[in-house]
Motif scaffolding. Structure first.
Motif, PDB file in Angstrom:
ATOM      1  N   PRO A  91     -36.684 -25.601  69.840  1.00 34.99           N
ATOM      2  CA  PRO A  91     -35.402 -26.017  70.490  1.00 34.99           C
ATOM      3  C   PRO A  91     -34.979 -27.445  70.912  1.00 34.99           C
ATOM      4  O   PRO A  91     -34.204 -28.053  70.647  1.00 34.99           O
ATOM      5  N   THR A  92     -36.041 -27.836  71.814  1.00 42.71           N
ATOM      6  CA  THR A  92     -36.037 -29.199  72.382  1.00 42.71           C
ATOM      7  C   THR A  92     -36.469 -30.210  71.462  1.00 42.71           C
ATOM      8  O   THR A  92     -35.493 -31.258  71.198  1.00 42.71           O
ATOM      9  N   ALA A  93     -37.299 -29.987  70.651  1.00 46.89           N
ATOM     10  CA  ALA A  93     -37.513 -31.052  69.534  1.00 46.89           C
ATOM     11  C   ALA A  93     -36.393 -31.168  68.556  1.00 46.89           C
ATOM     12  O   ALA A  93     -36.033 -32.426  68.029  1.00 46.89           O
ATOM     13  N   SER A  94     -35.955 -29.837  68.232  1.00 49.78           N
ATOM     14  CA  SER A  94     -34.515 -29.871  67.325  1.00 49.78           C
ATOM     15  C   SER A  94     -33.573 -30.846  67.910  1.00 49.78           C
ATOM     16  O   SER A  94     -32.867 -31.450  67.164  1.00 49.78           O
ATOM     17  N   THR A  95     -33.327 -30.756  69.260  1.00 52.47           N
ATOM     18  CA  THR A  95     -32.173 -31.379  69.944  1.00 52.47           C
ATOM     19  C   THR A  95     -32.303 -33.087  69.734  1.00 52.47           C
ATOM     20  O   THR A  95     -31.609 -33.680  69.531  1.00 52.47           O
ATOM     21  N   VAL A  96     -33.606 -33.272  70.077  1.00 58.34           N
ATOM     22  CA  VAL A  96     -34.015 -34.817  70.291  1.00 58.34           C
ATOM     23  C   VAL A  96     -33.979 -35.517  68.786  1.00 58.34           C
ATOM     24  O   VAL A  96     -33.227 -36.307  68.712  1.00 58.34           O
ATOM     25  N   VAL A  97     -34.518 -34.896  67.767  1.00 57.40           N
ATOM     26  CA  VAL A  97     -34.492 -35.294  66.450  1.00 57.40           C
ATOM     27  C   VAL A  97     -33.276 -35.294  65.860  1.00 57.40           C
ATOM     28  O   VAL A  97     -32.941 -36.458  65.418  1.00 57.40           O
ATOM     29  N   MET A  98     -32.646 -34.283  66.087  1.00 62.12           N
ATOM     30  CA  MET A  98     -31.229 -34.275  65.511  1.00 62.12           C
ATOM     31  C   MET A  98     -30.149 -35.414  66.241  1.00 62.12           C
ATOM     32  O   MET A  98     -29.195 -35.747  65.405  1.00 62.12           O
ATOM     33  N   THR A  99     -30.209 -35.347  67.384  1.00 61.97           N
ATOM     34  CA  THR A  99     -29.421 -36.560  68.123  1.00 61.97           C
ATOM     35  C   THR A  99     -29.659 -37.935  67.428  1.00 61.97           C
ATOM     36  O   THR A  99     -28.715 -38.540  67.558  1.00 61.97           O
ATOM     37  N   VAL A 100     -31.176 -38.175  67.438  1.00 63.01           N
ATOM     38  CA  VAL A 100     -31.302 -39.480  66.909  1.00 63.01           C
ATOM     39  C   VAL A 100     -30.907 -39.543  65.502  1.00 63.01           C
ATOM     40  O   VAL A 100     -30.366 -40.675  65.085  1.00 63.01           O
ATOM     41  N   VAL A 101     -31.347 -38.466  64.741  1.00 60.25           N
ATOM     42  CA  VAL A 101     -30.777 -38.875  63.250  1.00 60.25           C
ATOM     43  C   VAL A 101     -29.148 -38.650  63.071  1.00 60.25           C
ATOM     44  O   VAL A 101     -28.580 -39.720  62.522  1.00 60.25           O
ATOM     45  N   VAL A 102     -28.582 -37.816  63.729  1.00 54.90           N
ATOM     46  CA  VAL A 102     -27.102 -37.991  63.737  1.00 54.90           C
ATOM     47  C   VAL A 102     -26.474 -39.301  64.250  1.00 54.90           C
ATOM     48  O   VAL A 102     -25.473 -39.904  63.459  1.00 54.90           O
ATOM     49  N   LEU A 103     -26.856 -39.623  65.159  1.00 50.53           N
ATOM     50  CA  LEU A 103     -26.589 -40.960  65.748  1.00 50.53           C
ATOM     51  C   LEU A 103     -26.755 -41.905  64.905  1.00 50.53           C
ATOM     52  O   LEU A 103     -25.887 -43.062  64.808  1.00 50.53           O
ATOM     53  N   ILE A 104     -27.901 -42.265  64.342  1.00 46.93           N
ATOM     54  CA  ILE A 104     -28.303 -43.220  63.305  1.00 46.93           C
ATOM     55  C   ILE A 104     -27.277 -43.213  61.966  1.00 46.93           C
ATOM     56  O   ILE A 104     -26.715 -43.981  61.324  1.00 46.93           O
ATOM     57  N   PHE A 105     -27.882 -42.017  61.376  1.00 48.19           N
ATOM     58  CA  PHE A 105     -27.467 -41.814  59.862  1.00 48.19           C
ATOM     59  C   PHE A 105     -25.982 -41.116  59.895  1.00 48.19           C
ATOM     60  O   PHE A 105     -25.292 -41.321  58.690  1.00 48.19           O
ATOM     61  N   GLY A 106     -25.504 -40.639  60.888  1.00 47.99           N
ATOM     62  CA  GLY A 106     -24.457 -39.891  60.914  1.00 47.99           C
ATOM     63  C   GLY A 106     -23.270 -40.547  61.503  1.00 47.99           C
ATOM     64  O   GLY A 106     -21.884 -40.276  61.449  1.00 47.99           O
ATOM     65  N   GLU A 107     -23.547 -41.448  62.440  1.00 51.79           N
ATOM     66  CA  GLU A 107     -22.456 -42.324  63.091  1.00 51.79           C
ATOM     67  C   GLU A 107     -22.468 -43.718  62.907  1.00 51.79           C
ATOM     68  O   GLU A 107     -21.567 -44.507  62.595  1.00 51.79           O
ATOM     69  N   VAL A 108     -23.581 -44.487  63.671  1.00 46.05           N
ATOM     70  CA  VAL A 108     -23.507 -45.841  63.866  1.00 46.05           C
ATOM     71  C   VAL A 108     -23.656 -46.339  62.470  1.00 46.05           C
ATOM     72  O   VAL A 108     -22.706 -47.206  62.103  1.00 46.05           O
ATOM     73  N   CYS A 109     -24.626 -46.127  61.410  1.00 44.38           N
ATOM     74  CA  CYS A 109     -24.580 -47.124  60.365  1.00 44.38           C
ATOM     75  C   CYS A 109     -23.350 -46.728  59.495  1.00 44.38           C
ATOM     76  O   CYS A 109     -22.837 -47.786  58.875  1.00 44.38           O
ATOM     77  N   PRO A 110     -23.035 -45.558  59.216  1.00 45.82           N
ATOM     78  CA  PRO A 110     -21.888 -45.190  58.393  1.00 45.82           C
ATOM     79  C   PRO A 110     -20.574 -45.976  58.866  1.00 45.82           C
ATOM     80  O   PRO A 110     -19.821 -46.490  58.077  1.00 45.82           O
ATOM     81  N   LYS A 111     -20.324 -45.845  60.410  1.00 48.24           N
ATOM     82  CA  LYS A 111     -19.181 -46.554  60.768  1.00 48.24           C
ATOM     83  C   LYS A 111     -19.403 -47.968  60.584  1.00 48.24           C
ATOM     84  O   LYS A 111     -18.116 -48.628  60.135  1.00 48.24           O
ATOM     85  N   SER A 112     -20.270 -48.460  60.783  1.00 44.87           N
ATOM     86  CA  SER A 112     -20.371 -50.201  60.651  1.00 44.87           C
ATOM     87  C   SER A 112     -20.318 -50.586  59.235  1.00 44.87           C
ATOM     88  O   SER A 112     -19.657 -51.468  59.214  1.00 44.87           O
ATOM     89  N   LEU A 113     -20.781 -49.719  58.229  1.00 44.05           N
ATOM     90  CA  LEU A 113     -20.540 -50.143  56.929  1.00 44.05           C
ATOM     91  C   LEU A 113     -19.156 -50.253  56.475  1.00 44.05           C
ATOM     92  O   LEU A 113     -18.334 -50.863  55.931  1.00 44.05           O
ATOM     93  N   ALA A 114     -18.444 -48.914  56.939  1.00 44.37           N
ATOM     94  CA  ALA A 114     -16.963 -48.544  56.704  1.00 44.37           C
ATOM     95  C   ALA A 114     -16.270 -49.617  57.219  1.00 44.37           C
ATOM     96  O   ALA A 114     -14.983 -49.924  56.634  1.00 44.37           O
ATOM     97  N   LYS A 115     -16.498 -50.325  58.225  1.00 41.76           N
ATOM     98  CA  LYS A 115     -15.598 -51.128  59.075  1.00 41.76           C
ATOM     99  C   LYS A 115     -15.539 -52.475  58.278  1.00 41.76           C
ATOM    100  O   LYS A 115     -14.617 -53.069  58.259  1.00 41.76           O
ATOM    101  N   GLU A 116     -16.588 -52.695  57.644  1.00 38.33           N
ATOM    102  CA  GLU A 116     -16.624 -54.026  56.821  1.00 38.33           C
ATOM    103  C   GLU A 116     -16.080 -53.829  55.474  1.00 38.33           C
ATOM    104  O   GLU A 116     -15.612 -54.900  54.896  1.00 38.33           O
ATOM    105  N   ASN A 117     -16.024 -52.785  55.171  1.00 39.29           N
ATOM    106  CA  ASN A 117     -15.148 -52.416  53.739  1.00 39.29           C
ATOM    107  C   ASN A 117     -14.303 -51.311  53.830  1.00 39.29           C
ATOM    108  O   ASN A 117     -14.658 -50.165  53.014  1.00 39.29           O
ATOM    109  N   ALA A 118     -13.486 -51.355  54.875  1.00 38.62           N
ATOM    110  CA  ALA A 118     -12.507 -50.217  54.967  1.00 38.62           C
ATOM    111  C   ALA A 118     -11.980 -49.977  53.829  1.00 38.62           C
ATOM    112  O   ALA A 118     -11.554 -48.765  53.656  1.00 38.62           O
ATOM    113  N   GLU A 119     -10.954 -50.944  53.106  1.00 39.02           N
ATOM    114  CA  GLU A 119     -10.260 -50.396  51.969  1.00 39.02           C
ATOM    115  C   GLU A 119     -10.965 -49.743  50.943  1.00 39.02           C
ATOM    116  O   GLU A 119     -10.547 -48.910  50.323  1.00 39.02           O
TER     117      GLU A 119
END
Length: 416
Positions: free
Chosen positions: A94-122
């Motif tokens: 459970p601990t390893a799952s929490t750490v890994v998924m937090t990093v994965v979701v933060l990078i690939f599910g939040e920061v990167c997609p939102k940054s790309l979408a903001k530059e090409n919103a329309e």
């Protein structure tokens, strides 16, 4: 690794992709340019039309995105926990799952997609619109529940939905469009003039009484003809005894067409003048001149005398900039840099522009640069008169008819 674990890993990867998709979609629809999207839709782009329609129902759209994002995030976290427990055991899994998924979701599910979408919103909004429309239909019952919940909370906390764009926000949009290359400098200046048009008063752009060219009611035809030739104006105010008693306006075409070579007198072609207070808004002056089919309005002071005149050309120049014709005497305006720390200021410039250029913080009753100089000198200015204000030295350089025409400004620190 068995086939069951492989399937779970593939599902987990798909869920992370969907998490990024929902995050990017939320950012795209919250930061897109609705005006640009509407323009693309009007040009026949069906994807743009669909995206614009969805953006108009933003509450239901946002509810759909958040529900979808939470479903995939919770599902991915659950599957990851099962996988890590199978691989590392009940203690570390459970601990390893929490750490890994937090990093994965933060990078690939939040920061990167939102940054790309903001530059090409329309573009991203149009790409995701078809799938979102289907998802909104599927989640209609849930969206209905959240819509009713929002209305209930709005009644409890008395939220205000009314919103109107202010002049400052419009000016910011114009500035951003100019910086982005959507409009050029001249177009930006004209749009700013239009937005600020209703803030200008007649007294701000009038021709002062001392500069008004007019003719007396009993003037001879030769004198009137000479005044038309010397000024180049097509219209002249007519006064009785003094300029404080304007009785009307005569037109050059009427003068030469009906009076010059005839027995008629000047009073036969005098047309009524429009009289306005100094505080009248320029937008109201324009409407008044349009309705009365006039080109000149006389500004009357608090004592009933003539303070100045304002013409239709003066009003239009506030929208499109200075209009010069072959009869105008070109007057230099603004601030001219002579050398480092030394400037020539033409007193035809606006007093507020002077204060802004030199970063002067001043409260004054004067409305012109000449008036401000009179206020500081406390006497009629003469060439060479000087005073110091906020570390800057102002020296009168040219005077005409007791009015300052040019002033030299020396700054200890060069103005930006």
């Amino acid at each position: 690794m068995d086939s069951h674990s492989t399937t779970m890993i593939l599902v987990l990867m798909a869920l992370v992709v969907f998490s990024g998709y929902f995050s990017a979609t939320e950012t795209a629809f919250s930061s897109l340019n609705r005006i640009r999207l509407k323009s693309m839709a009007a040009g026949g782009n069906k994807r743009a039309q669909l995206a614009y329609t969805l953006s108009e129902n933003y509450d239901e759209l946002l509810s759909t995105i958040l529900v979808g994002n939470n479903i995939v995030n919770i599902a991915s976290t659950s599957i990851a926990t099962v996988l890590f427990v199978l691989a590392l055991g009940d203690a570390a899994g459970p601990t390893a799952s929490t750490v890994v998924m937090t990093v994965v979701v933060l990078i690939f599910g939040e920061v990167c997609p939102k940054s790309l979408a903001k530059e090409n919103a329309e573009s991203f909004a149009m790409f995701s619109a078809p799938f979102l429309r289907c998802l909104m239909v599927v989640l209609k019952p849930i969206n209905f529940f959240f819509t009713q919940l929002k209305k209930l909370l709005g009644r409890i906390f008395r939220t205000k939905n009314a919103y109107s764009m202010t002049d400052s926000e419009l000016l910011t949009i114009v500035e951003e469009a100019e910086q982005g290359g959507g409009i050029d400098e001249d177009e930006g200046a004209m749009l700013r003039n239009v937005i600020e048009f209703d803030d200008i008063e007649a007294i701000d752009i009038m021709t002062p009484r001392v500069d008004v060219e007019a003719v007396p009611e009993d003037a001879k035809k030769d004198d009137v003809a000479r005044r038309f030739r010397s000024t180049g104006f097509s219209r002249l105010p007519v006064y009785r005894e003094t300029i404080d008693s304007v009785v009307g306006v005569i037109h050059e075409k009427d003068f030469y067409g009906f009076v010059w070579d005839s027995d008629q007198e000047i009073d036969s072609i005098i047309k009524p003048a429009e009289f306005i207070p100094p505080s009248m808004k320029v937008s109201a002056v324009l409407k008044l001149l349009q309705q009365s089919k006039s080109h000149i309005a006389v500004i009357v002071d608090e004592f009933g005398g003539t303070e100045g005149i304002i013409t239709l050309e003066d009003v239009l120049e506030e929208l499109v900039g200075e209009i010069w014709d072959e009869h105008d005497r070109v007057v230099q305006q603004g601030v001219q840099k002579l050398k480092e720390g030394e400037y020539r200021v033409f007193c035809s410039a606006d007093l507020d522009d002077l204060f802004e250029f030199f970063h002067i913080d001043c409260e004054t009753e004067a409305s012109t640069i000449n008036g401000w100089i009179l206020e500081n000198l406390d006497r009629i200015p003469a060439v060479g008169d000087a005073f110091t204000y906020q570390g800057m030295t102002f020296t009168v350089a040219r005077v005409d008819s007791n009015r300052t025409e040019e002033v030299l400004v020396r700054c200890p620190v060069p103005a930006e």
